[in-house]
Scaffold this motif. Structure first.
Motif, PDB file in Angstrom:
ATOM      1  N   SER A  47      40.590  86.352  44.662  1.00  0.00           N
ATOM      2  CA  SER A  47      40.642  86.156  45.915  1.00  0.00           C
ATOM      3  C   SER A  47      42.163  85.860  46.566  1.00  0.00           C
ATOM      4  CB  SER A  47      40.283  84.469  46.018  1.00  0.00           C
ATOM      5  OG  SER A  47      40.931  83.757  45.140  1.00  0.00           O
ATOM      6  N   LYS A 103      38.030  79.582  36.845  1.00  0.00           N
ATOM      7  CA  LYS A 103      38.734  79.256  38.060  1.00  0.00           C
ATOM      8  C   LYS A 103      39.921  80.045  38.260  1.00  0.00           C
ATOM      9  CE  LYS A 103      41.312  75.442  40.407  1.00  0.00           C
ATOM     10  NZ  LYS A 103      41.662  73.984  39.963  1.00  0.00           N
ATOM     11  N   PHE A 132      40.886  82.891  41.372  1.00  0.00           N
ATOM     12  CA  PHE A 132      41.976  82.888  42.015  1.00  0.00           C
ATOM     13  C   PHE A 132      42.588  84.330  42.127  1.00  0.00           C
ATOM     14  CE2 PHE A 132      42.991  78.060  41.494  1.00  0.00           C
ATOM     15  CZ  PHE A 132      42.779  77.920  43.044  1.00  0.00           C
ATOM     16  N   GLY A 188      45.062  77.335  46.491  1.00  0.00           N
ATOM     17  CA  GLY A 188      44.261  76.377  45.640  1.00  0.00           C
ATOM     18  C   GLY A 188      42.967  76.545  46.633  1.00  0.00           C
ATOM     19  N   TRP A 189      41.961  75.209  46.290  1.00  0.00           N
ATOM     20  CA  TRP A 189      40.688  75.052  46.814  1.00  0.00           C
ATOM     21  C   TRP A 189      41.090  74.062  48.316  1.00  0.00           C
ATOM     22  CZ3 TRP A 189      36.725  74.048  42.564  1.00  0.00           C
ATOM     23  CH2 TRP A 189      36.534  75.333  41.874  1.00  0.00           C
ATOM     24  N   ARG A 190      40.329  74.448  49.235  1.00  0.00           N
ATOM     25  CA  ARG A 190      40.610  73.517  50.575  1.00  0.00           C
ATOM     26  C   ARG A 190      39.017  73.341  51.142  1.00  0.00           C
ATOM     27  NH1 ARG A 190      43.721  76.845  54.912  1.00  0.00           N
ATOM     28  NH2 ARG A 190      43.455  74.905  55.956  1.00  0.00           N
ATOM     29  N   TRP A 219      39.953  69.292  41.760  1.00  0.00           N
ATOM     30  CA  TRP A 219      39.952  70.632  42.148  1.00  0.00           C
ATOM     31  C   TRP A 219      40.106  70.940  43.680  1.00  0.00           C
ATOM     32  CZ3 TRP A 219      36.443  73.576  38.301  1.00  0.00           C
ATOM     33  CH2 TRP A 219      36.793  73.571  36.842  1.00  0.00           C
ATOM     34  N   GLY A 233      41.090  82.367  53.399  1.00  0.00           N
ATOM     35  CA  GLY A 233      40.191  81.921  52.207  1.00  0.00           C
ATOM     36  C   GLY A 233      38.967  82.519  51.955  1.00  0.00           C
ATOM     37  N   ARG A 241      44.258  82.292  46.494  1.00  0.00           N
ATOM     38  CA  ARG A 241      45.376  82.525  45.435  1.00  0.00           C
ATOM     39  C   ARG A 241      46.631  81.714  45.987  1.00  0.00           C
ATOM     40  NH1 ARG A 241      46.293  87.969  42.941  1.00  0.00           N
ATOM     41  NH2 ARG A 241      47.045  88.360  44.972  1.00  0.00           N
ATOM     42  N   ILE A 297      33.439  79.885  48.263  1.00  0.00           N
ATOM     43  CA  ILE A 297      32.753  79.718  47.184  1.00  0.00           C
ATOM     44  C   ILE A 297      31.384  78.853  47.052  1.00  0.00           C
ATOM     45  CG2 ILE A 297      34.878  80.062  45.489  1.00  0.00           C
ATOM     46  CD1 ILE A 297      35.093  76.964  45.159  1.00  0.00           C
ATOM     47  N   THR A 305      36.878  76.548  50.068  1.00  0.00           N
ATOM     48  CA  THR A 305      37.333  77.806  50.274  1.00  0.00           C
ATOM     49  C   THR A 305      38.490  78.086  48.995  1.00  0.00           C
ATOM     50  OG1 THR A 305      39.022  77.483  51.771  1.00  0.00           O
ATOM     51  CG2 THR A 305      36.927  78.344  52.587  1.00  0.00           C
ATOM     52  N   SER A 306      38.438  79.261  48.413  1.00  0.00           N
ATOM     53  CA  SER A 306      39.541  79.422  47.363  1.00  0.00           C
ATOM     54  C   SER A 306      40.470  80.603  47.849  1.00  0.00           C
ATOM     55  CB  SER A 306      38.806  79.785  46.021  1.00  0.00           C
ATOM     56  OG  SER A 306      39.726  80.251  45.042  1.00  0.00           O
TER      57      SER A 306
END
Length: 338
Positions: free
Chosen positions: A265, A258, A262, A316-318, A298, A273, A313, A276, A310-311
Motif C-alpha cells: 500500500s 500487517k 503496508f 499507518g491505519w486511519r 492498530w 489510503g 505505508r 482494508i 484505510t492502510s
C-alpha cells in the motif's frame, strides 16, 4: 147342682186420677171370683141362641181390653224397636259416610299435597329447563359466531392458499431461472477461475496458487487497486469489486501480514489510503469475515458507526468515513497446487 171348679184371678188397674188423689196407695187390687162351670144345661146357650149373662159379658170385655192393651204395648215396643234399629242403622251409615268422607278428604288432601309438590317440582324443572335453554341459546350463538369466524378464516386461508400457490409458482419459476443462471454463472465462474488460475500458455493450461497479476504471501493472495480520481470507490464499492474478483477486502491477522499490507500500500499521487476489510459495527471494530479486531492499538481512533479503516505505508491505519473514495486491496486464499 153340678160340681163346680172355682178359679181366682187377680187384675191390677192403675188409675191416673186415683194416683193423684191417693199418692200413698200405689194400686187397687180387685179380686173377682171366676167360676168355671162344667158343661151344664143351664150355662150352655139354648138352641135359640140365648144371650150371655151380664157378668160373663163384662168379663169378656175386660179380657178384650187387656188383650188390646197388650197388643198396643207390643206394637209400641215393635215400633220403638224398628225406630231404634232404623236410627242405629242410620247412625252407622252416617258414621260410615263420615269415615268415608274423612278418608276421601284425607286422600284428596294428600292428592292436593302431591299435586302441590308436583307443581313445585314442575316449576323448578321449568326454571331449570329455561336456564338450560338459555345456556343452549347462548352456546348456539357462540357456536354461530365461531362458525362465522371459522368460515371467514377458511375463506382467508383459501385466499392465502391461492396467493401462496401463485407465489410458489412465481418462486418456482424464479428458482428455475436462478438455477439456470447459477448454472450459467458456475460455467462462467469456472471459466473465469480457469482463466485466472490456469491461464493458457501455448494451448496448454498451467495452474498457479494465485490469479494472474496477484501476489502470493504465504497462504494468501493479494492485489492492490491503485485507482485514482473517479475510479476510486467507497468502502462498499471496493468490497463489490473484490467480490467480482472472487475475493474480499483484505483481513489481517498478525503483525507479519500487517507489514506485508503496508508494503503493497505504497503512497502514490492522488491516493490517500487503501481500503482494508475493517469497519465499525455497533461501536466495535470488526473484520469483514465477522471477527473482532484483536489489537485495538492498530487503529488511531475508537470505533464509531459509519467509520472504516484505510492502510497507507508511512501513515499507518486511519479511521475515516466509509463514504470517502479511496483505492483498495483485495485478498483470497491461495490454491493448493500438487
Amino acid at each position: 147342682m153340678a160340681e163346680e171348679d172355682v178359679q181366682y184371678a187377680s187384675v191390677t188397674f192403675k188409675n191416673k186420677n186415683q194416683s193423684q188423689e191417693r199418692p200413698k196407695r200405689e194400686e187397687d187390687t180387685v179380686y173377682d171370683n171366676v167360676r168355671v162351670n162344667h158343661k151344664t144345661t143351664q150355662e150352655t146357650p139354648d138352641a135359640k141362641g140365648g144371650l150371655l149373662s151380664e157378668k160373663e159379658e163384662e168379663k169378656c170385655c175386660q179380657n178384650y181390653k187387656l188383650l188390646a192393651v197388650c197388643f198396643g204395648v207390643i206394637c209400641l215396643v215393635l215400633l220403638l224397636s224398628i225406630v231404634g234399629f232404623v236410627l242405629y242403622v242410620a247412625l252407622i251409615h252416617k258414621s260410615d259416610e263420615n269415615n268415608q268422607l274423612k278418608a276421601n278428604q284425607s286422600a284428596r288432601q294428600k292428592e292436593n299435597e302431591n299435586l302441590t309438590n308436583f307443581k313445585i317440582k314442575l316449576s323448578a324443572d321449568v326454571v331449570n329447563v329455561t336456564g338450560m335453554f338459555d345456556n343452549l341459546k347462548k352456546n348456539f350463538t357462540v357456536l354461530e359466531l365461531k362458525v362465522t369466524s371459522l368460515t371467514a378464516e377458511n375463506q382467508n386461508l383459501t385466499s392465502q392458499n391461492e396467493k401462496l400457490k401463485t407465489s410458489e409458482k412465481i418462486l418456482t419459476e424464479r428458482v428455475q431461472m436462478l438455477e439456470k443462471n447459477l448454472t450459467e454463472f458456475n460455467v462462467v465462474l469456472l471459466q473465469r477461475v480457469m482463466d485466472n488460475y490456469c491461464p493458457k500458455e501455448n494451448n496448454d493450461r498451467k495452474c498457479k496458487p494465485c490469479q494472474k497479476d496477484w501476489n502470493q504471501k504465504e497462504s494468501s493472495c493479494y492485489v492492490y487497486n491503485n485507482a485514482k480520481g473517479a475510479e476510486q470507490r467507497s468502502w462498499a464499492g471496493a468490497q463489490d469489486d473484490c467480490k467480482e474478483k472472487l475475493s474480499s477486502l483484505t483481513v489481517i491477522s498478525d503483525e507479519n501480514e500487517k507489514t506485508h499490507v503496508f508494503t503493497i500500500s505504497a503512497p502514490e499521487g492522488g491516493i490517500s489510503g487503501f481500503w482494508i476489510g475493517l469497519r465499525a459495527v455497533n461501536r466495535t471494530w470488526k473484520w469483514i469475515d465477522g471477527t473482532d479486531l484483536i489489537n485495538q492499538t492498530w487503529v488511531d481512533q475508537p470505533a464509531a458507526d459509519g467509520q472504516c479503516v484505510t492502510s497507507l505505508r508511512g501513515s499507518g491505519w486511519r479511521s475515516v468515513s466509509c463514504e470517502i473514495k479511496n483505492a483498495w486491496i483485495c485478498e483470497n486464499k491461495a490454491l493448493s497446487i500438487p
